[in-house]
Design an enzyme around this catalytic site. Structure first.
Site, PDB file in Angstrom:
ATOM      1  CB  SER B   8      12.212  65.449  34.080  1.00 26.18           C
ATOM      2  OG  SER B   8      11.136  66.217  33.472  1.00 26.18           O
ATOM      3  CG  HIS B   9       6.473  63.295  35.342  1.00 26.94           C
ATOM      4  ND1 HIS B   9       6.931  63.917  36.501  1.00 26.94           N
ATOM      5  CD2 HIS B   9       5.411  62.733  35.800  1.00 26.94           C
ATOM      6  CE1 HIS B   9       6.352  63.257  37.698  1.00 26.94           C
ATOM      7  NE2 HIS B   9       5.398  62.611  37.332  1.00 26.94           N
ATOM      8  CB  SER B  10       9.738  65.172  29.653  1.00 29.05           C
ATOM      9  OG  SER B  10      10.553  65.332  28.925  1.00 29.05           O
ATOM     10  N   GLY B  42       6.141  60.202  32.581  1.00 28.91           N
ATOM     11  CA  GLY B  42       6.035  59.578  33.768  1.00 28.91           C
ATOM     12  C   GLY B  42       7.281  59.248  34.366  1.00 28.91           C
ATOM     13  CG  ASP B  66       9.284  66.554  36.910  1.00 29.04           C
ATOM     14  OD1 ASP B  66       9.319  65.569  37.663  1.00 29.04           O
ATOM     15  OD2 ASP B  66       9.154  66.748  35.893  1.00 29.04           O
TER      16      ASP B  66
END
Lengths: 235, 126
Positions: B8-10, B42, B66
């Protein structure tokens, strides 16, 4: 030309690109503010600066290692889609330079790079992306070398001119890939930041190659380019 | 056993999704990865490559992703890695839960686990 001097030129090219991108940071950020998330200038400047440092630290590298190292550094330092598109494609295409830099391997490198960018980003000409600069540039380069038999520097100069026209082409069209596509018709009238940074990179490649070849062989005439031609480099 | 990587970006989101999937999954190895490495949003291919190595125990890894550049960075990581891994075209949370359950089957294959993850695309919530 020894492989070492090709590697040296590649290191210089990365440094020149880093300097140029830093100089154009604001410009790229402005373009990306209009149709993206305003991070292209900063991301690219940070990534290329790190790449310049990484390749400068290599001990006695060959050109493949220089290009691969630059790509891997861009992958880890540039955020967003530009990291995998620029960095991943460089890493992948660097394998075409295993036997050094020739007109032939340069064409193979350019084609593999383009293929990777298109596969990864799933973009075509007219989507308003870096592909709009890359496709005409790579096709022009290939044709100039393979069909028109131009010396590599002239071929690269024509490719840069083609990329420039490709960048201009992104202004009036509507984005259909990437973040800009969410803007729909509002993306019309804005120049694509990725196509623009691609042009900057290519311009620096040309400038570096020109200076490099001048220094390597000041007496070379146009009919005997110092980058070995296809015949001389046949495996 | 087929392993899972959740990208995930997070990093917080990746960890949370892995936690939810682990509830359903018994022994399945689920490795969360995400964030830009500096505490921001990112994804970083090197980090994903490292997660593949942790998740794999020889039977390969199904990767749940994601958005946007997470997909590209996962592709790059798989190319750079020696581990056999595939990306599931699935919603990241539902896909991870489905895949985690599928991976617990004694004869679960990489393809079968990915197919189960992708089956989550068709699940209606209302």
């Amino acid at each position: 030309m020894s492989p070492d001097s090709d590697a040296e030129a590649a290191v210089t090219a990365v440094e020149n690109v880093a300097e140029r991108i830093e100089a154009e940071r604001e410009r790229l950020t402005d373009l990306d503010s209009a149709i993206g998330d305003a991070d292209h200038g900063g991301n690219m400047a940070r990534g290329w600066q790190a790449a310049a440092e990484a390749v400068a630290d290599l001990e006695d590298p060959d050109i493949e290692t220089v290009v691969k190292t630059a790509g891997k550094t861009l992958l880890s330092e540039v955020g967003g889609a530009s990291g995998p598109l620029y960095g991943g494609s460089l890493v992948f295409a660097s394998a075409e330079l295993t036997d050094g830099l020739t007109a032939e391997s340069a064409v193979a490198f350019a084609e593999t790079y383009l293929e990777k960018v298109q596969d990864r980003g799933d973009a075509r000409v007219g989507d308003k992306t870096m592909v709009d600069a890359l496709v005409p540039a790579v096709h022009t380069f290939k044709k100039s070398v393979e069909t028109d038999d131009l010396p590599p520097l002239d071929a690269l100069a024509k490719a840069v001119a083609a990329a420039e026209r490709g960048v201009a082409f992104t202004v009036p069209i509507r984005a259909s890939k990437g973040r800009a596509s969410y803007l729909g018709w509002r993306s019309v009238g804005h120049q694509d930041p990725g196509a623009t940074s691609t042009l900057y990179v290519m311009e620096e490649l040309l400038a570096t190659a020109t200076a490099h070849l001048d220094r390597e062989a000041p007496s070379a005439d146009a009919s005997s380019p110092t980058v070995p031609d296809a015949e001389a480099s046949e495996e | 056993m087929v392993g899972l990587v959740v990208v995930s970006h997070s990093h917080t989101a990746a960890t949370g999704i892995a936690e939810v999937a682990a509830e359903m999954a018994g022994e399945t190895n689920i490795e969360p990865v995400g964030g830009d490495g500096d505490g921001g949003i990112g994804t970083v291919p090197d980090d994903i490559e490292a997660a593949l190595a942790v998740a794999d125990d020889g039977d390969g890894v199904v990767v749940l992703v994601d958005l946007g550049s997470a997909v590209m960075n996962a592709e790059v990581a798989i190319e750079l890695s020696d581990i056999e891994a595939v990306i599931a075209d699935a919603p990241v949370l539902e896909g991870a839960v489905n895949a985690a359950v599928a991976a617990t089957g004694p004869d679960a294959t990489l393809e079968a686990v990915r197919d189960q993850a992708e089956a989550a695309r068709d699940v209606d919530k209302l």
